[in-house]
Scaffold this motif. Structure first.
Motif, PDB file in Angstrom:
ATOM      1  N   MET A   1     -50.020  34.459  28.526  1.00 11.61           N
ATOM      2  CA  MET A   1     -48.835  33.798  27.964  1.00 11.61           C
ATOM      3  C   MET A   1     -48.811  34.017  26.458  1.00 11.61           C
ATOM      4  N   THR A   2     -47.778  34.729  25.980  1.00  9.31           N
ATOM      5  CA  THR A   2     -47.686  35.065  24.565  1.00  9.31           C
ATOM      6  C   THR A   2     -46.313  34.694  24.026  1.00  9.31           C
ATOM      7  N   VAL A   3     -46.283  34.134  22.822  1.00  7.19           N
ATOM      8  CA  VAL A   3     -45.036  33.831  22.137  1.00  7.19           C
ATOM      9  C   VAL A   3     -44.813  34.907  21.079  1.00  7.19           C
ATOM     10  N   HIS A   4     -43.732  35.656  21.210  1.00 10.00           N
ATOM     11  CA  HIS A   4     -43.417  36.739  20.278  1.00 10.00           C
ATOM     12  C   HIS A   4     -42.369  36.243  19.278  1.00 10.00           C
ATOM     13  N   PHE A   5     -42.627  36.473  17.997  1.00 13.85           N
ATOM     14  CA  PHE A   5     -41.740  35.992  16.934  1.00 13.85           C
ATOM     15  C   PHE A   5     -41.057  37.185  16.272  1.00 13.85           C
ATOM     16  N   HIS A   6     -39.726  37.140  16.187  1.00 12.94           N
ATOM     17  CA  HIS A   6     -38.955  38.247  15.627  1.00 12.94           C
ATOM     18  C   HIS A   6     -38.002  37.727  14.555  1.00 12.94           C
ATOM     19  N   GLU A   7     -37.717  38.554  13.583  1.00 14.95           N
ATOM     20  CA  GLU A   7     -36.766  38.216  12.519  1.00 14.95           C
ATOM     21  C   GLU A   7     -35.427  38.911  12.774  1.00 14.95           C
ATOM     22  N   GLU A   8     -34.364  38.135  12.870  1.00 16.13           N
ATOM     23  CA  GLU A   8     -32.977  38.605  12.859  1.00 16.13           C
ATOM     24  C   GLU A   8     -32.479  39.291  14.129  1.00 16.13           C
ATOM     25  N   ASP A   9     -33.347  39.761  15.003  1.00 10.50           N
ATOM     26  CA  ASP A   9     -32.872  40.358  16.246  1.00 10.50           C
ATOM     27  C   ASP A   9     -34.011  40.471  17.250  1.00 10.50           C
ATOM     28  N   LEU A  10     -33.640  40.618  18.494  1.00 13.42           N
ATOM     29  CA  LEU A  10     -34.586  40.847  19.577  1.00 13.42           C
ATOM     30  C   LEU A  10     -34.858  42.344  19.683  1.00 13.42           C
ATOM     31  N   PRO A  11     -36.117  42.757  19.758  1.00 10.64           N
ATOM     32  CA  PRO A  11     -36.379  44.188  19.953  1.00 10.64           C
ATOM     33  C   PRO A  11     -35.761  44.671  21.271  1.00 10.64           C
ATOM     34  N   GLN A  12     -35.353  45.906  21.287  1.00  9.21           N
ATOM     35  CA  GLN A  12     -34.717  46.458  22.470  1.00  9.21           C
ATOM     36  C   GLN A  12     -35.733  46.635  23.598  1.00  9.21           C
ATOM     37  N   GLY A  13     -35.324  46.297  24.811  1.00  9.87           N
ATOM     38  CA  GLY A  13     -36.122  46.589  25.981  1.00  9.87           C
ATOM     39  C   GLY A  13     -37.309  45.687  26.236  1.00  9.87           C
ATOM     40  N   VAL A  14     -37.387  44.529  25.603  1.00  8.68           N
ATOM     41  CA  VAL A  14     -38.553  43.656  25.801  1.00  8.68           C
ATOM     42  C   VAL A  14     -38.384  42.694  26.973  1.00  8.68           C
ATOM     43  N   LEU A  15     -37.178  42.615  27.524  1.00  8.96           N
ATOM     44  CA  LEU A  15     -36.920  41.693  28.623  1.00  8.96           C
ATOM     45  C   LEU A  15     -36.765  42.446  29.932  1.00  8.96           C
ATOM     46  N   ALA A  16     -37.316  41.883  30.996  1.00  3.96           N
ATOM     47  CA  ALA A  16     -37.120  42.437  32.329  1.00  3.96           C
ATOM     48  C   ALA A  16     -35.681  42.169  32.780  1.00  3.96           C
ATOM     49  N   PRO A  17     -35.180  42.933  33.741  1.00  2.00           N
ATOM     50  CA  PRO A  17     -33.829  42.667  34.257  1.00  2.00           C
ATOM     51  C   PRO A  17     -33.750  41.284  34.904  1.00  2.00           C
ATOM     52  N   GLY A  18     -32.530  40.795  35.029  1.00  2.00           N
ATOM     53  CA  GLY A  18     -32.327  39.539  35.738  1.00  2.00           C
ATOM     54  C   GLY A  18     -32.019  38.368  34.827  1.00  2.00           C
ATOM     55  N   PRO A  19     -32.022  37.152  35.379  1.00  2.00           N
ATOM     56  CA  PRO A  19     -31.669  35.954  34.609  1.00  2.00           C
ATOM     57  C   PRO A  19     -32.615  35.734  33.424  1.00  2.00           C
ATOM     58  N   VAL A  20     -32.063  35.162  32.354  1.00  2.00           N
ATOM     59  CA  VAL A  20     -32.873  34.803  31.193  1.00  2.00           C
ATOM     60  C   VAL A  20     -32.670  33.335  30.868  1.00  2.00           C
ATOM     61  N   ALA A  21     -33.738  32.678  30.439  1.00  2.00           N
ATOM     62  CA  ALA A  21     -33.669  31.307  29.937  1.00  2.00           C
ATOM     63  C   ALA A  21     -33.403  31.364  28.440  1.00  2.00           C
TER      64      ALA A  21
ATOM     65  N   SER B   1     -28.427  34.968   6.687  1.00  2.00           N
ATOM     66  CA  SER B   1     -28.263  35.945   7.765  1.00  2.00           C
ATOM     67  C   SER B   1     -26.792  36.257   8.018  1.00  2.00           C
ATOM     68  N   ASP B   2     -26.525  37.515   8.389  1.00  2.57           N
ATOM     69  CA  ASP B   2     -25.173  37.867   8.833  1.00  2.57           C
ATOM     70  C   ASP B   2     -25.049  37.781  10.352  1.00  2.57           C
ATOM     71  N   PHE B   3     -26.143  37.410  11.019  1.00  2.00           N
ATOM     72  CA  PHE B   3     -26.174  37.206  12.473  1.00  2.00           C
ATOM     73  C   PHE B   3     -25.680  38.446  13.218  1.00  2.00           C
ATOM     74  N   ALA B   4     -26.041  39.611  12.728  1.00  3.07           N
ATOM     75  CA  ALA B   4     -25.628  40.849  13.392  1.00  3.07           C
ATOM     76  C   ALA B   4     -26.291  40.968  14.766  1.00  3.07           C
ATOM     77  N   ALA B   5     -27.605  40.975  14.830  1.00  3.51           N
ATOM     78  CA  ALA B   5     -28.415  40.883  16.057  1.00  3.51           C
ATOM     79  C   ALA B   5     -27.827  41.621  17.256  1.00  3.51           C
ATOM     80  N   PRO B   6     -27.607  42.919  17.170  1.00  7.99           N
ATOM     81  CA  PRO B   6     -26.942  43.631  18.277  1.00  7.99           C
ATOM     82  C   PRO B   6     -27.693  43.573  19.599  1.00  7.99           C
ATOM     83  N   ASN B   7     -29.016  43.648  19.565  1.00  8.46           N
ATOM     84  CA  ASN B   7     -29.775  43.616  20.817  1.00  8.46           C
ATOM     85  C   ASN B   7     -29.700  42.248  21.492  1.00  8.46           C
ATOM     86  N   LEU B   8     -29.864  41.199  20.696  1.00  7.52           N
ATOM     87  CA  LEU B   8     -29.782  39.846  21.242  1.00  7.52           C
ATOM     88  C   LEU B   8     -28.379  39.578  21.775  1.00  7.52           C
TER      89      LEU B   8
END
Length: 205
Positions: A1-21, A57-64
């Motif tokens: 169990m790991t908590v990943h911390f990102h600034e301004e956007d979610l890295p591309q491809g870090v989530l599996a397909p399907g529903p997200v919480a 922030s300009d809240f660009a965050a295209p991946n998120l």
């Protein structure tokens, strides 16, 4: 169990397909006034991702935004009405389709008036959550480890809660009613943002 911390956007491809919480942390409880500071997201696996936004922030965050706006991905929230309003106000996307564990709880746990995430996790999953950091400063220059752990816990169990509530909703014959409520939530959030957060526009008088 790991908590990943990102600034301004979610890295591309870090989530599996399907529903997200999904959950959010803000500077207060008024989306039009209190800025969005953090978005938490989980694909139901062992890891959680936190995306922090700076005061300028300009809240660009295209991946998120791509994940949140994806109509093929169900978004699971606890009290979706607030999170949807904050996301639409600052990120400019409708983060649906929606499943809200608080709405589900109100429809099937009619034997109690306690519908907070902490109570749901304790009763339905046997998990204890700490809410010590709930009212902390999410706009601080540094987000503490305690804050990160708290934020991650808000999305860690939502997939499991959905599964448990699906069973109860079906048992009580309220699945269709719940779905209708979930479908309305993006508009309910938009009504809040438009200036009617505390007024029942459907009430007589």
């Amino acid at each position: 169990m790991t908590v990943h911390f990102h600034e301004e956007d979610l890295p591309q491809g870090v989530l599996a397909p399907g529903p997200v919480a999904v959950d959010t942390e803000t500077m207060g409880l008024m989306p039009g006034r209190d800025r969005l500071c953090l978005v938490q997201i989980s694909d139901g696996g062992p890891d959680q991702h936190l995306v922090r936004f700076a005061p300028d922030s300009d809240f660009a965050a295209p991946n998120l935004k791509a994940v949140l706006a994806d109509p093929a991905r169900l978004k699971i929230y606890h009290f979706a009405r607030f999170d949807l309003a904050s996301i639409e106000r600052y990120l400019g996307v409708e983060a649906g389709p929606v499943y809200c564990t608080k709405i589900a709880s109100r429809l099937v746990r009619t034997y109690t008036d306690r519908h907070g995430l902490k109570e749901l996790c304790r009763e339905m999953l046997g998990q204890e959550l700490s809410k010590q950091q709930q009212s902390s400063d999410w706009g601080a220059p540094e987000i503490s480890e305690a804050q990160r752990d708290y934020a991650a816990s808000d999305v860690r169990y939502l997939h499991a809660l959905k599964e448990a509530f699906d069973v109860r909703l079906a048992r009580e014959g309220r699945t269709a009613m719940a779905q209708a409520c979930f479908d309305f939530l993006p508009m309910r959030a938009r009504i809040d943002l438009a200036g009617w957060p505390d007024i029942d526009i459907f009430a007589h008088g």
